[in-house]
Design an enzyme around this catalytic site. Structure first.
Site, PDB file in Angstrom:
ATOM      1  N   ASP A 132       0.831  -1.205   0.000  1.00 29.19           N
ATOM      2  CA  ASP A 132       0.000   0.000   0.000  1.00 29.19           C
ATOM      3  C   ASP A 132       0.867   1.257   0.000  1.00 29.19           C
ATOM      4  O   ASP A 132       0.545   2.244   0.635  1.00 29.19           O
ATOM      5  CB  ASP A 132      -0.913  -0.023   1.229  1.00 29.19           C
ATOM      6  CG  ASP A 132      -2.031   1.013   1.148  1.00 29.19           C
ATOM      7  OD1 ASP A 132      -2.382   1.405   0.030  1.00 29.19           O
ATOM      8  OD2 ASP A 132      -2.514   1.446   2.209  1.00 29.19           O
ATOM      9  N   LEU A 160      -2.504  -6.839   1.672  1.00 29.16           N
ATOM     10  CA  LEU A 160      -1.816  -7.271   0.453  1.00 29.16           C
ATOM     11  C   LEU A 160      -0.457  -6.592   0.361  1.00 29.16           C
ATOM     12  O   LEU A 160      -0.289  -5.449   0.796  1.00 29.16           O
ATOM     13  CB  LEU A 160      -2.653  -6.932  -0.781  1.00 29.16           C
ATOM     14  CG  LEU A 160      -3.924  -7.754  -0.976  1.00 29.16           C
ATOM     15  CD1 LEU A 160      -4.709  -7.229  -2.179  1.00 29.16           C
ATOM     16  CD2 LEU A 160      -3.604  -9.235  -1.159  1.00 29.16           C
ATOM     17  N   SER A 218     -14.459   5.119   5.441  1.00 28.60           N
ATOM     18  CA  SER A 218     -12.995   5.192   5.599  1.00 28.60           C
ATOM     19  C   SER A 218     -12.446   6.482   4.993  1.00 28.60           C
ATOM     20  O   SER A 218     -11.532   7.104   5.543  1.00 28.60           O
ATOM     21  CB  SER A 218     -12.327   3.982   4.945  1.00 28.60           C
ATOM     22  OG  SER A 218     -12.626   2.811   5.660  1.00 28.60           O
TER      23      SER A 218
END
Length: 313
Positions: A137, A172, A220
């Protein structure tokens, strides 16, 4: 015969990398050929044209780089996609505000990046001169597209990577290497079927058809990315989330297979889920710094968290 030998070497190297990834705590590891993401190009362009990124202007940067890992690493041949579990059972005090599960403990950027560097060091020690970069990220990479291509999971209706065995509560991460490896088969089947629970329960209706999320409508986004005041029309729609949101994951049937993480650094500070709403509303900057000194919640700063809490009152 030479070709078979080369393929055998690629397979052997891939197996060793996956075995090492497992010892480092990764719950998934798949490998895809580093190539242009042709299918994703029109989807990304449409998403940006619809302004679903909101004030996340950085999402419009490096368009070509997002679609082609060879622009991130010279002569890139392989993208190793990895998953790192962060699921935990959370017992909140009744009538409290909520912080997303991924932000309960230490910042994943540092924890997972450390593991990635170890894996890259292992590859360079075992195989020799390999050029590569580690990402979690932290760069313009379409992580979910690469996870699907590497066989880790499929992209769900909430745009997250889902696994039949592991659900979706995992970070991830990627290693992009100038090394030929044996490639995994992408997951072509969408195992969401006709289920629309994530769409139906999203408090702000941010999840759209065709596996698209309007980022500018997501809780978010409002509680983390948005730096201005939260639009008044969102009042009463946040379901007590003050940093991030887990609604679409909590209702996903595949997450019944999620297992608690073994990474102790992701376990939340004991105070976080013992606070009542009154405790949150009276939190001081000193307490904020103590509780969130290594947490992703630092991103919103004390003033940002206060804004989010005030908006809930």
């Amino acid at each position: 015969m030479h070709l078979l030998t080369e393929e055998h070497i690629k397979l052997q190297r891939s197996q060793r990398i996956k075995a090492k990834a497992k010892t480092l705590g990764f719950i998934s590891c798949g490998i895809a050929k580093a190539d242009f993401l042709e299918e994703e190009a029109p989807r990304l362009e449409s998403w940006l044209n619809n302004n679903y990124q909101g004030e996340m202007s950085y999402m419009a940067n490096h368009f070509d780089m997002r679609l082609d890992p060879r622009l991130l690493v010279d002569n890139a041949k392989s993208v190793i996609s990895l998953g790192y579990n962060y699921y935990q059972d959370i017992n909140r005090t009744p009538d409290s505000y909520k912080i997303a599960m991924y932000a309960q403990g230490e910042d994943y950027h540092f924890v997972v990046k450390e593991k990635l560097r170890e894996l890259l060091d292992f590859i360079q020690e075992e195989i020799g001169e390999v050029n590569g970069r580690a990402f979690t990220d932290s760069a313009p990479i379409l992580e979910h597209a690469w996870a699907r291509k590497a066989g880790i999971g499929w992209v769900g209706k909430n745009s997250l990577t889902l696994s039949k065995q592991k659900g979706s509560f995992f970070f991830l991460a990627e290693l992009i290497l100038d090394l030929d490896l044996a490639y995994d088969q992408p997951i072509e089947t969408d195992h969401c079927g006709k289920c629309t629970k994530c769409i139906d329960t999203c408090p702000t209706e941010a999840i759209l058809p065709n596996k698209t999320v309007n980022g500018s409508q997501c809780i978010s986004y409002f509680t983390i990315e948005l730096k201005e005041q939260i639009p008044p029309e969102m009042k009463g729609k946040f379901d007590d989330w003050i940093f991030g949101c887990d609604v679409c994951q909590n209702v996903c049937p595949w997450n019944r297979f999620s297992l608690p993480t073994k990474e102790e650094r992701f376990i939340g500070h004991e105070k976080i889920n013992q606070f009542s709403k009154k405790d949150w509303e009276e939190i001081t900057e000193d307490v904020f710094r103590e509780i969130f000194k290594k947490s992703p919640v630092k991103r919103t700063k004390f003033s940002g968290l206060q804004r989010n809490i005030d908006f809930m009152k």
